[in-house]
Design a protein around this motif. Structure first.
Motif, PDB file in Angstrom:
ATOM      1  N   ALA A 152      90.027  95.189 -42.910  1.00  0.00           N
ATOM      2  CA  ALA A 152      90.590  94.759 -44.187  1.00  0.00           C
ATOM      3  C   ALA A 152      90.069  93.378 -44.579  1.00  0.00           C
ATOM      4  O   ALA A 152      89.784  93.118 -45.752  1.00  0.00           O
ATOM      5  CB  ALA A 152      92.114  94.754 -44.113  1.00  0.00           C
ATOM      6  N   LEU A 153      89.926  92.489 -43.597  1.00  0.00           N
ATOM      7  CA  LEU A 153      89.387  91.155 -43.886  1.00  0.00           C
ATOM      8  C   LEU A 153      87.943  91.251 -44.369  1.00  0.00           C
ATOM      9  O   LEU A 153      87.523  90.503 -45.257  1.00  0.00           O
ATOM     10  CB  LEU A 153      89.468  90.266 -42.655  1.00  0.00           C
ATOM     11  CG  LEU A 153      90.721  89.410 -42.508  1.00  0.00           C
ATOM     12  CD1 LEU A 153      90.671  88.613 -41.214  1.00  0.00           C
ATOM     13  CD2 LEU A 153      90.888  88.475 -43.698  1.00  0.00           C
ATOM     14  N   THR A 154      87.190  92.170 -43.784  1.00  0.00           N
ATOM     15  CA  THR A 154      85.809  92.366 -44.215  1.00  0.00           C
ATOM     16  C   THR A 154      85.758  92.809 -45.665  1.00  0.00           C
ATOM     17  O   THR A 154      84.921  92.341 -46.454  1.00  0.00           O
ATOM     18  CB  THR A 154      85.109  93.407 -43.325  1.00  0.00           C
ATOM     19  OG1 THR A 154      85.013  92.903 -41.985  1.00  0.00           O
ATOM     20  CG2 THR A 154      83.712  93.730 -43.837  1.00  0.00           C
ATOM     21  N   VAL A 155      86.657  93.715 -46.052  1.00  0.00           N
ATOM     22  CA  VAL A 155      86.699  94.175 -47.444  1.00  0.00           C
ATOM     23  C   VAL A 155      87.017  93.011 -48.378  1.00  0.00           C
ATOM     24  O   VAL A 155      86.380  92.846 -49.427  1.00  0.00           O
ATOM     25  CB  VAL A 155      87.729  95.305 -47.608  1.00  0.00           C
ATOM     26  CG1 VAL A 155      87.858  95.688 -49.085  1.00  0.00           C
ATOM     27  CG2 VAL A 155      87.336  96.523 -46.789  1.00  0.00           C
ATOM     28  N   LEU A 156      88.003  92.185 -48.006  1.00  0.00           N
ATOM     29  CA  LEU A 156      88.362  91.043 -48.851  1.00  0.00           C
ATOM     30  C   LEU A 156      87.194  90.067 -48.964  1.00  0.00           C
ATOM     31  O   LEU A 156      86.886  89.577 -50.061  1.00  0.00           O
ATOM     32  CB  LEU A 156      89.590  90.341 -48.290  1.00  0.00           C
ATOM     33  CG  LEU A 156      90.057  89.095 -49.058  1.00  0.00           C
ATOM     34  CD1 LEU A 156      90.362  89.431 -50.511  1.00  0.00           C
ATOM     35  CD2 LEU A 156      91.265  88.470 -48.380  1.00  0.00           C
ATOM     36  N   ASP A 157      86.537  89.771 -47.848  1.00  0.00           N
ATOM     37  CA  ASP A 157      85.410  88.849 -47.865  1.00  0.00           C
ATOM     38  C   ASP A 157      84.273  89.404 -48.717  1.00  0.00           C
ATOM     39  O   ASP A 157      83.638  88.685 -49.505  1.00  0.00           O
ATOM     40  CB  ASP A 157      84.936  88.602 -46.430  1.00  0.00           C
ATOM     41  CG  ASP A 157      84.045  87.372 -46.315  1.00  0.00           C
ATOM     42  OD1 ASP A 157      84.033  86.544 -47.249  1.00  0.00           O
ATOM     43  OD2 ASP A 157      83.376  87.228 -45.275  1.00  0.00           O
ATOM     44  N   THR A 158      84.019  90.699 -48.584  1.00  0.00           N
ATOM     45  CA  THR A 158      82.962  91.328 -49.385  1.00  0.00           C
ATOM     46  C   THR A 158      83.300  91.299 -50.868  1.00  0.00           C
ATOM     47  O   THR A 158      82.434  91.040 -51.714  1.00  0.00           O
ATOM     48  CB  THR A 158      82.743  92.781 -48.926  1.00  0.00           C
ATOM     49  OG1 THR A 158      82.380  92.795 -47.543  1.00  0.00           O
ATOM     50  CG2 THR A 158      81.645  93.451 -49.731  1.00  0.00           C
ATOM     51  N   ALA A 159      84.573  91.547 -51.197  1.00  0.00           N
ATOM     52  CA  ALA A 159      84.984  91.495 -52.600  1.00  0.00           C
ATOM     53  C   ALA A 159      84.766  90.101 -53.180  1.00  0.00           C
ATOM     54  O   ALA A 159      84.287  89.949 -54.311  1.00  0.00           O
ATOM     55  CB  ALA A 159      86.454  91.903 -52.730  1.00  0.00           C
TER      56      ALA A 159
END
Length: 477
Positions: free
Chosen positions: A263-270
């Motif tokens: 989930a953190l990866t998704v937020l960082d990518t966003a």
């Protein structure tokens, strides 16, 4: 234009595609090659992007043709195409949008965001240099002022409300904010972005988000929330430190649940994907502010003011609420039908710049597939696309992808807007730096007057109203 004989053969002119090594250009020649004014070339030299050398005999300066050619490739300023009649066009070397793809300084933005975190992408957008592992740190005094000011707002204030006052407080705390040199602007930016995040209250705190409670979260937003989600239990999002990546610092502001690595990866990518998207409305506002030589904080304030529009940064909220309802009702058909029956467009679908799926959504969807808690919301999003496609061939945009993240992770409907605002600050700063190097106040269009033709008679004063009469109430007599 004839080149001065300052070394190199005629066939080495970089504009002919030949080798540029060893050849020197005058300032005017460099400006012509880059498609800018000579004053802008001086700005490039002052910020270290070009190096100049006194010409033989001490008459003027020359620049290395290879350096100028490399800068032309990086900025995309070489051989600008003419603007369509009546269209306002800016030369920019930051973002290029092509059919179903977009690029940051010539590099595929989705590939860049897949490989690098938000701070690294921001540095690339600002400087054209990649700094692996870079972290942004807030100035303690500015952060304290921003927190106090944001905390003074009413509890019902939105995150964008808090970000706007946080920018103003941070500006007032920075006596060097009027330093518009590249070094000064970057110093302010690297401190401002974590200050914005730090000024937001943690989810569950007074003024912060309560997971699944605010903004129509519904069962779709609360599924999986533990009893300790807002009370310091095992599922409570742990506090982040100033040395953590910005996505890690932002997470507890958006959700009271703990964040897994996926989930953190998704937020960082966003955050990385949303850093810039060419001349979006908020970016145009930021460039107009920069054209007056407003300081970086004022530039960001201008961008935030436009971003809050429901057709821009706030567009992710309706997508969140729709997706939460789809999860709750177990299918997209009745929800889509309700939108169509009411004459509303289905949120999260279509983008004026992409004929297919928004490339930002494509990458986020792929990463969300690796997040188990996102399975239901992701299936709901695909159901929305498939249901709508029976009648209208619209594809998912980034708002729908942000909605999958916010619904599945117990975030409120305005979480996407918060992510958008924090991320796009990087793009506004990048465009401000470009604009500072342009001719000041160049954006001064003329209005086409359509009012009464002069001369008109002097208006008569309106009749006084009775003290108890409300505006718009007709006189009794």
């Amino acid at each position: 234009m004839t080149h001065e004989p300052v070394g190199g053969a005629a066939g080495d002119d970089p504009r002919t595609g030949g080798a540029a090594e060893g050849r020197r250009l005058t300032t005017r020649e460099a400006a012509e090659l880059l498609g800018v004014k000579p004053e802008t070339v001086y700005a490039y030299v002052s910020r270290g992007q070009l190096t100049s050398r006194r010409a033989p005999g001490g008459r003027g300066s020359t620049l290395d043709a290879a350096e100028v050619e490399a800068l032309a490739r990086r900025t995309g300023r070489r051989e600008p195409s003419p603007a369509p009649a009546g269209e306002l066009v800016f030369r920019t070397g930051i973002t290029l949008i092509e059919p179903d793809r977009y690029f940051f300084r010539g590099v595929d933005a989705t590939e860049l965001a897949r490989a690098h975190g938000f701070e690294e992408v921001a540095e690339w957008i600002w400087t054209g240099a990649l700094r692996p592992g870079v972290r942004f740190t807030a100035d303690p005094e500015s952060l304290a002022a921003a927190r106090r000011t944001a905390a003074a707002l009413p509890r019902h204030s939105s995150s964008t409300d808090r970000l706007r006052v946080a920018v103003a407080a941070a500006a007032a705390s920075d006596p060097l904010r009027f330093d518009l040199s590249p070094e000064g602007v970057l110093s302010s930016a690297r401190s401002l972005i974590p200050t914005l995040v730090g000024a937001l209250p943690d989810a569950g705190e007074p003024g912060g988000y309560a997971a699944g409670v605010r903004d129509g979260g519904g069962p779709g937003a609360t599924a999986g929330t533990s009893s300790g989600a807002t009370g310091g239990g095992p599922d409570r999002a742990a506090a982040a430190g100033p040395g953590d990546p910005l996505a890690r610092q932002l997470w507890p502001k958006l959700s009271a649940r703990s964040a897994d690595a996926g989930a953190l990866t998704v937020l960082d990518t966003a955050l990385a994907l949303l850093a810039d998207h060419d001349l979006a409305p908020s970016t145009l506002a930021a460039r107009i502010a920069a054209s007056t030589h407003a300081h970086p904080y004022a530039v960001v304030s201008a961008g935030l003011g436009v971003l809050e529009g429901p057709l821009h940064g706030a567009a992710s909220g309706p997508a969140h609420r729709m997706l939460a309802e789809v999860v709750e009702r177990g299918g997209a058909a009745p929800v889509v039908a309700d939108h169509l029956r009411a004459g509303r467009r289905v949120p999260g679908l279509g983008h004026r710049l992409y004929s297919g799926e928004d490339p930002r959504a494509s990458l986020l969807f792929a990463q969300l597939e690796e997040v188990p808690r996102a399975a239901d919301a992701l299936a709901a999003a695909r159901d929305v696309v498939a249901t709508t496609a029976r009648h209208t061939p619209l594809h998912a945009n980034v708002d729908l992808a942000l909605a999958v993240l916010s619904v599945s992770c117990g975030m409120p409907g305005e979480a996407g807007e918060t992510v958008f605002a924090v991320s796009r600050t990087a793009g506004w700063i990048a465009h401000a730096m470009e604009e500072y190097a342009e001719r000041p106040l160049r954006m001064r269009p003329s209005g086409r007057y359509g009012g009464p033709r002069p001369p008109q008679p002097m208006p008569k004063p309106a009749p006084a109203r009775d003290a108890g009469q409300t505006p718009g109430t007709p006189d009794a007599n």
